[in-house]
Design a protein around this motif. Structure first.
Motif, mmCIF file in Angstrom:
data_model
loop_
_atom_site.group_PDB
_atom_site.id
_atom_site.type_symbol
_atom_site.label_atom_id
_atom_site.label_comp_id
_atom_site.label_asym_id
_atom_site.label_seq_id
_atom_site.Cartn_x
_atom_site.Cartn_y
_atom_site.Cartn_z
ATOM 1 N N ARG A 47 0.837 -1.204 0.000
ATOM 2 C CA ARG A 47 0.000 0.000 0.000
ATOM 3 C C ARG A 47 0.870 1.250 0.000
ATOM 4 N NH1 ARG A 47 -4.771 -1.765 4.324
ATOM 5 N NH2 ARG A 47 -5.825 -3.237 2.932
ATOM 6 N N SER A 48 1.946 1.226 0.775
ATOM 7 C CA SER A 48 2.881 2.351 0.750
ATOM 8 C C SER A 48 3.465 2.516 -0.643
ATOM 9 C CB SER A 48 4.000 2.121 1.773
ATOM 10 O OG SER A 48 4.879 3.230 1.827
ATOM 11 N N ILE A 49 3.808 1.403 -1.280
ATOM 12 C CA ILE A 49 4.365 1.447 -2.640
ATOM 13 C C ILE A 49 3.363 2.039 -3.620
ATOM 14 C CG2 ILE A 49 5.047 -0.036 -4.574
ATOM 15 C CD1 ILE A 49 6.361 -1.862 -2.343
ATOM 16 N N LEU A 50 2.098 1.616 -3.539
ATOM 17 C CA LEU A 50 1.077 2.156 -4.441
ATOM 18 C C LEU A 50 0.923 3.665 -4.271
ATOM 19 C CD1 LEU A 50 -1.808 -0.488 -4.408
ATOM 20 C CD2 LEU A 50 -0.572 0.343 -6.410
ATOM 21 N N SER A 51 0.916 4.119 -3.016
ATOM 22 C CA SER A 51 0.799 5.556 -2.768
ATOM 23 C C SER A 51 2.016 6.294 -3.307
ATOM 24 C CB SER A 51 0.635 5.815 -1.268
ATOM 25 O OG SER A 51 -0.565 5.235 -0.782
ATOM 26 N N ALA A 52 3.206 5.715 -3.080
ATOM 27 C CA ALA A 52 4.428 6.323 -3.607
ATOM 28 C C ALA A 52 4.399 6.377 -5.129
ATOM 29 C CB ALA A 52 5.648 5.552 -3.113
ATOM 30 N N ASN A 53 3.934 5.301 -5.762
ATOM 31 C CA ASN A 53 3.838 5.277 -7.227
ATOM 32 C C ASN A 53 2.963 6.411 -7.742
ATOM 33 O OD1 ASN A 53 5.378 2.948 -7.250
ATOM 34 N ND2 ASN A 53 3.666 1.565 -7.654
ATOM 35 N N ASN A 54 1.873 6.656 -7.039
ATOM 36 C CA ASN A 54 0.952 7.718 -7.451
ATOM 37 C C ASN A 54 1.648 9.074 -7.433
ATOM 38 O OD1 ASN A 54 -1.370 9.232 -7.980
ATOM 39 N ND2 ASN A 54 -2.646 8.009 -6.608
ATOM 40 N N VAL A 55 2.412 9.334 -6.383
ATOM 41 C CA VAL A 55 3.144 10.595 -6.283
ATOM 42 C C VAL A 55 4.207 10.677 -7.384
ATOM 43 C CG1 VAL A 55 4.649 11.991 -4.829
ATOM 44 C CG2 VAL A 55 2.717 10.759 -3.812
ATOM 45 N N ILE A 56 4.953 9.593 -7.565
ATOM 46 C CA ILE A 56 6.039 9.584 -8.544
ATOM 47 C C ILE A 56 5.518 9.824 -9.954
ATOM 48 C CG2 ILE A 56 7.791 8.100 -9.618
ATOM 49 C CD1 ILE A 56 8.029 6.780 -6.751
ATOM 50 N N GLU A 57 4.370 9.234 -10.277
ATOM 51 C CA GLU A 57 3.813 9.353 -11.623
ATOM 52 C C GLU A 57 3.177 10.710 -11.888
ATOM 53 O OE1 GLU A 57 1.081 6.323 -12.745
ATOM 54 O OE2 GLU A 57 2.494 4.681 -12.375
ATOM 55 N N ASN A 58 2.618 11.314 -10.852
ATOM 56 C CA ASN A 58 1.721 12.434 -11.104
ATOM 57 C C ASN A 58 2.098 13.769 -10.479
ATOM 58 O OD1 ASN A 58 -0.467 10.930 -12.575
ATOM 59 N ND2 ASN A 58 -0.443 9.763 -10.655
ATOM 60 N N SER A 59 2.899 13.763 -9.424
ATOM 61 C CA SER A 59 3.228 15.025 -8.769
ATOM 62 C C SER A 59 4.215 15.827 -9.611
ATOM 63 C CB SER A 59 3.827 14.765 -7.391
ATOM 64 O OG SER A 59 4.211 15.977 -6.778
ATOM 65 N N THR A 60 4.150 17.131 -9.477
ATOM 66 C CA THR A 60 5.118 18.015 -10.137
ATOM 67 C C THR A 60 6.158 18.545 -9.147
ATOM 68 O OG1 THR A 60 3.673 19.922 -9.785
ATOM 69 C CG2 THR A 60 3.459 18.732 -11.891
ATOM 70 N N GLN A 120 14.403 -8.095 2.274
ATOM 71 C CA GLN A 120 15.052 -8.647 3.460
ATOM 72 C C GLN A 120 14.219 -9.773 4.070
ATOM 73 O OE1 GLN A 120 15.630 -4.796 5.658
ATOM 74 N NE2 GLN A 120 17.615 -5.709 6.122
ATOM 75 N N MET A 121 12.920 -9.601 4.074
ATOM 76 C CA MET A 121 12.044 -10.576 4.718
ATOM 77 C C MET A 121 11.790 -11.786 3.829
ATOM 78 S SD MET A 121 10.278 -10.806 7.686
ATOM 79 C CE MET A 121 9.589 -9.253 8.268
ATOM 80 N N PHE A 122 11.517 -11.561 2.535
ATOM 81 C CA PHE A 122 11.012 -12.630 1.678
ATOM 82 C C PHE A 122 11.936 -13.022 0.529
ATOM 83 C CE2 PHE A 122 7.112 -10.291 3.116
ATOM 84 C CZ PHE A 122 6.637 -11.261 3.983
ATOM 85 N N GLY A 123 12.969 -12.237 0.239
ATOM 86 C CA GLY A 123 13.774 -12.523 -0.944
ATOM 87 C C GLY A 123 13.083 -11.983 -2.179
ATOM 88 N N ALA A 124 12.861 -12.836 -3.189
ATOM 89 C CA ALA A 124 12.176 -12.422 -4.412
ATOM 90 C C ALA A 124 10.755 -11.966 -4.096
ATOM 91 C CB ALA A 124 12.145 -13.568 -5.407
ATOM 92 N N VAL A 125 10.339 -10.856 -4.702
ATOM 93 C CA VAL A 125 8.998 -10.323 -4.457
ATOM 94 C C VAL A 125 8.415 -9.766 -5.750
ATOM 95 C CG1 VAL A 125 9.359 -9.758 -2.017
ATOM 96 C CG2 VAL A 125 9.921 -8.058 -3.782
ATOM 97 N N THR A 126 7.110 -9.554 -5.728
ATOM 98 C CA THR A 126 6.423 -8.885 -6.832
ATOM 99 C C THR A 126 6.856 -7.427 -6.908
ATOM 100 O OG1 THR A 126 4.494 -10.314 -6.595
ATOM 101 C CG2 THR A 126 4.151 -8.198 -7.682
ATOM 102 N N VAL A 127 7.072 -6.927 -8.116
ATOM 103 C CA VAL A 127 7.417 -5.524 -8.309
ATOM 104 C C VAL A 127 6.283 -4.820 -9.037
ATOM 105 C CG1 VAL A 127 8.965 -3.914 -9.495
ATOM 106 C CG2 VAL A 127 9.904 -5.892 -8.285
ATOM 107 N N ASN A 128 5.809 -3.748 -8.452
ATOM 108 C CA ASN A 128 4.802 -2.907 -9.092
ATOM 109 C C ASN A 128 5.291 -1.474 -9.053
ATOM 110 O OD1 ASN A 128 2.441 -1.672 -10.065
ATOM 111 N ND2 ASN A 128 1.681 -1.417 -7.984
ATOM 112 N N LEU A 129 5.483 -0.870 -10.208
ATOM 113 C CA LEU A 129 5.934 0.516 -10.288
ATOM 114 C C LEU A 129 4.864 1.414 -10.896
ATOM 115 C CD1 LEU A 129 9.622 -0.053 -11.471
ATOM 116 C CD2 LEU A 129 8.721 0.083 -9.143
ATOM 117 N N SER A 130 3.631 0.957 -10.865
ATOM 118 C CA SER A 130 2.517 1.711 -11.441
ATOM 119 C C SER A 130 1.526 2.112 -10.358
ATOM 120 C CB SER A 130 1.807 0.869 -12.501
ATOM 121 O OG SER A 130 0.604 1.487 -12.911
ATOM 122 N N ALA A 131 0.957 3.295 -10.507
ATOM 123 C CA ALA A 131 -0.093 3.728 -9.583
ATOM 124 C C ALA A 131 -1.416 3.035 -9.872
ATOM 125 C CB ALA A 131 -0.271 5.238 -9.676
#
Length: 438
Positions: A102-115, A136-147
């Motif tokens: 959820r933190s990643i999704l919110s960050a993606n939104n800022v990265i994609e859209n903020s000026t 650190q916790m799980f090793g390989a993980v899903t990557v989402n860079l989109s809002a």
């Protein structure tokens, strides 16, 4: 007032999609209707909350600093498939996993859209921090860079290797954050100093000491100009009245007035023996480590702050004000010890001792008597344990240095990683796979 919380009333989100990786917070405005992304950025900060107690439990209870008493929680000290237990998954690993995405999704939104370059820099720092914790916790993980990931395209859920996550997300995000942010701020938000520190730690974690050294050196040398310094008194680092003190480079701010996504007792309860699952959590091994540090009649000033042998618990984060204790993500002593480690591993052992002795002397101890690279390596590891006990570091230090199995006495390397939450495997219809051994 903690500015980070000014808009959080808008962000206590209830989300009910099938897969947490696909969720977009429903009471946030859509990106095309927003011009100010400060609220979305605040959400990215807020979602770090639910990661801190699982990090604290994994960091100390999985290692040799703390013990569980009530089943199934002693599974943290059994290096087998017992961590897959449903209650442990639901109490620790699922909230951790969900909140960070959820933190990643919110960050993606800022990265994609903020000026705002500053907002984007903070968002990239938080995205990197989130993925670092996940890897650190799980090793390989899903990557989402989109809002707005396509909920019908499940192929993007496939786990990517830890190396790919480091190389394609964590490292470039932190490099961007370093160039975008100021070294100082007045409200506890991410800074270029925090991004440098975290990137240095990332390189140390990967064993790339050559890349880590100049970054950590820049933090140590630039700390004073940024208003960061070691506290003269070790005890003054901790306790709610000392939140955001001069030694703190970055902390996840916690407030009792804001509901926490982690629905159980908090990190300070676990270490303080205030949860029935571990009323006397202090591991005798940590007592022995303090005894060793005081050999020859010295007094380690960290001892009374860190352990209470009568209660067999840690008073480091006192019960008074507990729900308002910030979680220290990065502080200067941690960086100095990482810098010492990087110097030693690149052959600059005398310089490493200089850095190590800064921490020892603050603790009331004499200079280290270690001289060889191997002896200094051990001395640094020993002081990291005592300096950072009950701050969620020990397990991850043992894993990254390749000493966890030897120190903790287990043979199966599969259990260096935690199990992926069962709910994520199920909701992805098996595209997200489980770690071996579980």
């Amino acid at each position: 007032m903690r500015k980070i919380y000014l808009l959080l009333g808008l962000m206590l989100l209830t989300i009910a999609c099938d897969n947490d990786l696909d969720q977009v917070p429903p009471n946030l405005a859509t990106s095309d209707s927003l011009t100010d992304f400060e609220g979305v950025l605040n959400a990215a900060y807020f979602y770090q909350h639910a990661s801190i107690t699982p990090m604290a439990v994994m960091g100390d209870f999985r290692a040799d600093n703390a013990l569980m008493e009530e089943e199934p929680y002693p599974a943290f000290d059994r290096y087998n498939s017992d961590l897959l237990d449903g209650s442990l998954n639901n109490q620790f690993f699922r909230p951790f996993y969900v909140a960070l995405y959820r933190s990643i999704l919110s960050a993606n939104n800022v990265i994609e859209n903020s000026t705002s370059a500053t907002d984007i820099g903070e968002a990239k720092f938080l995205r990197a921090l989130s993925y670092f914790k996940l890897v650190q916790m799980f090793g390989a993980v899903t990557v989402n860079l989109s809002a707005s990931p396509d909920p019908l395209d499940t192929s993007n859920l496939a786990r990517q290797s830890a190396d790919d996550v480091y190389n394609n997300v964590i490292i470039p995000d932190l490099q961007d954050a370093i160039s975008s942010l100021s070294p100082t701020n007045s409200n506890g938000r991410a800074t270029s100093l925090a991004a440098q520190s975290l990137l240095g730690k990332v390189f140390v974690t990967r064993g790339d000491f050559g890349s880590a050294t100049p970054l950590l050196q820049a933090v140590v040398n630039g700390a004073a100009a940024a208003g960061v310094s070691l506290q003269e008194n070790y005890a003054d680092i901790f306790g709610v009245d000392n939140d955001l003190n001069s030694e703190i480079i970055f902390a996840t701010q916690v407030s009792s007035s804001i509901s926490d996504e982690y629905g159980f007792s908090e990190f300070w309860s676990w270490s303080g023996g205030l949860d029935t699952k571990s009323l006397m959590p202090l591991d005798p091994s940590l007592i022995a480590a303090f005894d060793a540090s005081e050999a020859g009649g010295q007094t380690d000033l960290r001892r009374v702050v860190t352990i209470d042998e009568a209660l067999m618990a840690s008073p480091k984060f006192p019960q008074a004000g507990g729900p308002d204790h910030d979680w220290i993500e990065i502080r200067l002593a941690d960086v100095i010890l990482l810098y010492a480690e990087a110097l030693n591993e690149t052959g600059a052992t005398p310089a490493a001792l200089t850095e190590l002795n800064k921490i020892r002397n603050r603790a009331g101890l004499g200079n280290s008597t270690a001289t060889t690279q191997a002896a200094v390596r051990t001395a640094i590891a020993n002081d990291r344990r005592l300096e950072l006990a009950f701050e969620g570091q020990r397990w991850f230090d043992l894993v990254r240095t390749g000493t966890a199995q030897t120190v903790l006495g287990f043979s199966d390397a599969n259990y260096l990683l935690a199990p992926i939450p069962i709910s994520e495997i199920t909701s992805s219809e098996g595209i997200i796979t489980q770690n071996p051994g579980y």
